[in-house]
Motif scaffolding. Structure first.
Motif, PDB file in Angstrom:
ATOM      1  N   SER A  73      75.126  82.296  18.970  1.00  0.00           N
ATOM      2  CA  SER A  73      75.206  80.803  18.420  1.00  0.00           C
ATOM      3  C   SER A  73      74.307  80.426  17.193  1.00  0.00           C
ATOM      4  N   ILE A  74      74.698  80.289  16.070  1.00  0.00           N
ATOM      5  CA  ILE A  74      73.607  80.045  15.042  1.00  0.00           C
ATOM      6  C   ILE A  74      73.539  78.355  14.878  1.00  0.00           C
ATOM      7  N   PRO A  75      72.281  77.849  14.264  1.00  0.00           N
ATOM      8  CA  PRO A  75      72.298  76.372  14.407  1.00  0.00           C
ATOM      9  C   PRO A  75      73.718  75.630  13.805  1.00  0.00           C
ATOM     10  N   ASN A  76      74.478  76.078  12.928  1.00  0.00           N
ATOM     11  CA  ASN A  76      75.430  75.269  12.390  1.00  0.00           C
ATOM     12  C   ASN A  76      76.603  75.343  13.516  1.00  0.00           C
ATOM     13  N   ASN A  82      76.995  90.490  17.757  1.00  0.00           N
ATOM     14  CA  ASN A  82      75.789  91.012  17.879  1.00  0.00           C
ATOM     15  C   ASN A  82      75.373  92.085  16.556  1.00  0.00           C
ATOM     16  N   GLU A  83      76.658  92.666  15.864  1.00  0.00           N
ATOM     17  CA  GLU A  83      76.407  93.537  14.940  1.00  0.00           C
ATOM     18  C   GLU A  83      75.563  93.078  13.703  1.00  0.00           C
ATOM     19  N   HIS A  84      75.415  91.907  13.795  1.00  0.00           N
ATOM     20  CA  HIS A  84      74.711  91.139  12.328  1.00  0.00           C
ATOM     21  C   HIS A  84      73.262  90.842  12.943  1.00  0.00           C
ATOM     22  N   ASP A  85      72.505  91.023  14.155  1.00  0.00           N
ATOM     23  CA  ASP A  85      71.185  90.665  14.526  1.00  0.00           C
ATOM     24  C   ASP A  85      70.304  91.439  13.475  1.00  0.00           C
ATOM     25  N   LEU A  86      70.310  92.653  13.316  1.00  0.00           N
ATOM     26  CA  LEU A  86      69.435  93.476  12.568  1.00  0.00           C
ATOM     27  C   LEU A  86      69.487  93.076  11.109  1.00  0.00           C
ATOM     28  N   ASN A  92      66.183  80.699  15.768  1.00  0.00           N
ATOM     29  CA  ASN A  92      66.720  79.666  16.944  1.00  0.00           C
ATOM     30  C   ASN A  92      68.064  80.249  17.238  1.00  0.00           C
ATOM     31  N   GLN A  93      68.137  81.542  17.347  1.00  0.00           N
ATOM     32  CA  GLN A  93      69.269  82.136  17.922  1.00  0.00           C
ATOM     33  C   GLN A  93      69.422  81.903  19.350  1.00  0.00           C
ATOM     34  N   GLU A  94      70.723  81.506  19.986  1.00  0.00           N
ATOM     35  CA  GLU A  94      70.864  81.682  21.306  1.00  0.00           C
ATOM     36  C   GLU A  94      72.116  82.420  21.691  1.00  0.00           C
TER      37      GLU A  94
END
Length: 107
Positions: A73-76, A82-86, A92-94
């Motif tokens: 979940s991103i702030p918006n 999870n492919e976009h983590d790196l 502030n990711q949850e």
């Protein structure tokens, strides 16, 4: 339709969907013929209708397979897989697992 660096775009014909994809990103050599729904509406695992969607790519999962995916979940308030983590870290990711359901309409 042409996009500066990616070439021809294909626009999803599903009502309320605003997604567009480069033909090459869909592994196609030419746009599909007739009415076309983008991959975002179908589960990556089995092809059934999706209930969980990444807002950065076409990854999506049906109710049966949503527990297999980890979404962040991103702030918006939107979710991304999870492919976009790196590739594109966001502060502030949850991590949400199992993910919550999001209705595509109204995004």
């Amino acid at each position: 339709t042409l996009f500066r660096s990616g070439g021809e775009l294909v626009i999803c014909d599903r009502k309320f969907c605003t997604k567009a994809y480069h033909v090459s990103c869909l592994d196609l050599v030419k746009p599909p013929f007739g009415k076309w729904e983008c991959p975002w509406h179908h589960c990556d695992v089995c092809g059934k209708l999706s209930v969980q969607f990444c807002h950065l790519c076409p990854s999506s999962f049906c109710k049966e397979h949503q527990d297999e995916a980890q979404f962040i979940s991103i702030p918006n308030g939107q979710l991304r897989c999870n492919e976009h983590d790196l590739i594109d870290p966001v502060e502030n990711q949850e991590t949400i697992n199992p993910p919550t359901l999001h209705n595509k309409i109204g995004r």
